[in-house]
Design a protein around this motif. Structure first.
Motif, PDB file in Angstrom:
ATOM      1  N   GLY A  53       0.812  -1.208   0.000  1.00 30.09           N
ATOM      2  CA  GLY A  53       0.000   0.000   0.000  1.00 30.09           C
ATOM      3  C   GLY A  53       0.845   1.257   0.000  1.00 30.09           C
ATOM      4  O   GLY A  53       2.030   1.237  -0.318  1.00 30.09           O
ATOM      5  N   THR A  54       0.217   2.347   0.381  1.00 29.26           N
ATOM      6  CA  THR A  54       0.849   3.656   0.373  1.00 29.26           C
ATOM      7  C   THR A  54       0.790   4.233   1.780  1.00 29.26           C
ATOM      8  O   THR A  54      -0.216   4.094   2.472  1.00 29.26           O
ATOM      9  N   SER A  55       1.878   4.880   2.196  1.00 26.68           N
ATOM     10  CA  SER A  55       1.875   5.478   3.524  1.00 26.68           C
ATOM     11  C   SER A  55       2.590   6.813   3.508  1.00 26.68           C
ATOM     12  O   SER A  55       3.472   7.061   2.694  1.00 26.68           O
ATOM     13  N   VAL A  56       2.168   7.676   4.438  1.00 24.78           N
ATOM     14  CA  VAL A  56       2.799   8.967   4.645  1.00 24.78           C
ATOM     15  C   VAL A  56       3.036   9.096   6.141  1.00 24.78           C
ATOM     16  O   VAL A  56       2.106   8.927   6.936  1.00 24.78           O
ATOM     17  N   LEU A  57       4.259   9.376   6.515  1.00 25.38           N
ATOM     18  CA  LEU A  57       4.612   9.584   7.913  1.00 25.38           C
ATOM     19  C   LEU A  57       5.136  10.999   8.045  1.00 25.38           C
ATOM     20  O   LEU A  57       6.090  11.386   7.355  1.00 25.38           O
ATOM     21  N   HIS A  58       4.496  11.783   8.903  1.00 23.98           N
ATOM     22  CA  HIS A  58       4.933  13.151   9.174  1.00 23.98           C
ATOM     23  C   HIS A  58       5.821  13.111  10.412  1.00 23.98           C
ATOM     24  O   HIS A  58       5.408  12.638  11.464  1.00 23.98           O
ATOM     25  N   LEU A  59       7.047  13.584  10.268  1.00 30.06           N
ATOM     26  CA  LEU A  59       8.007  13.639  11.372  1.00 30.06           C
ATOM     27  C   LEU A  59       8.063  15.094  11.833  1.00 30.06           C
ATOM     28  O   LEU A  59       8.685  15.924  11.173  1.00 30.06           O
ATOM     29  N   PRO A  60       7.384  15.435  12.940  1.00 35.35           N
ATOM     30  CA  PRO A  60       7.092  16.823  13.268  1.00 35.35           C
ATOM     31  C   PRO A  60       8.230  17.683  13.820  1.00 35.35           C
ATOM     32  O   PRO A  60       8.050  18.888  13.962  1.00 35.35           O
ATOM     33  N   ALA A  61       9.386  17.111  14.126  1.00 38.67           N
ATOM     34  CA  ALA A  61      10.460  17.926  14.705  1.00 38.67           C
ATOM     35  C   ALA A  61      11.824  17.394  14.269  1.00 38.67           C
ATOM     36  O   ALA A  61      11.962  16.217  13.914  1.00 38.67           O
TER      37      ALA A  61
END
Length: 135
Positions: A53-61
């Motif tokens: 599948g497809t994934s997006v991970l936001h790394l906030p700092a």
């Protein structure tokens, strides 16, 4: 800063600077898919597409990004023999840590327009899913 950083702190700083410029990314592809870690519209993102599948991970700092990169690419296990018995060694020496960070820097590549389109279309697809109403 020297051309090749000589400390882990310098390596981490240079990695952040290059990613935040928006001109560099860490990417990889193989038969299982394509992955890119980049700085897109003021956010560190890890975007992957593959068989699962497809994934997006936001790394906030910054620190979260550095820890994530280190956990994925910097650590390694070595099998040592201690008193005739095999034992896994996880902790790296300071020299090995520096070498790992330097290798990470060599993996940075210029962001291509196709990479920007890939990230934008992936985010657009996720936004479309989030905006759906299943009434």
């Amino acid at each position: 800063m020297p051309a090749t950083p000589t400390t882990v702190v310098e390596c981490r700083q240079l990695l952040l600077e290059r990613l935040k410029s928006g001109d560099y990314c860490l990417s990889s592809s193989d038969k299982e898919g394509y992955r890119v870690l980049c700085y897109y519209h003021g956010a560190f993102l890890f975007v992957a597409v593959g068989d699962d599948g497809t994934s997006v991970l936001h790394l906030p700092a910054d620190e979260i990004l550095l820890n994530y990169v280190w956990a994925r690419d910097g650590m390694r296990m070595d099998l040592e023999w201690v008193d005739g018995q095999p034992r896994w060694r996880y902790a790296l020496t300071p020299e090995e840590q520096l070498e790992s960070w330097q290798k990470l820097l060599t993996r940075l590549s210029p962001v291509a327009e196709s990479t920007r389109r890939f990230v934008a279309s992936t985010l657009g697809g996720h936004a479309a899913i989030a905006g759906r109403s299943d009434d």
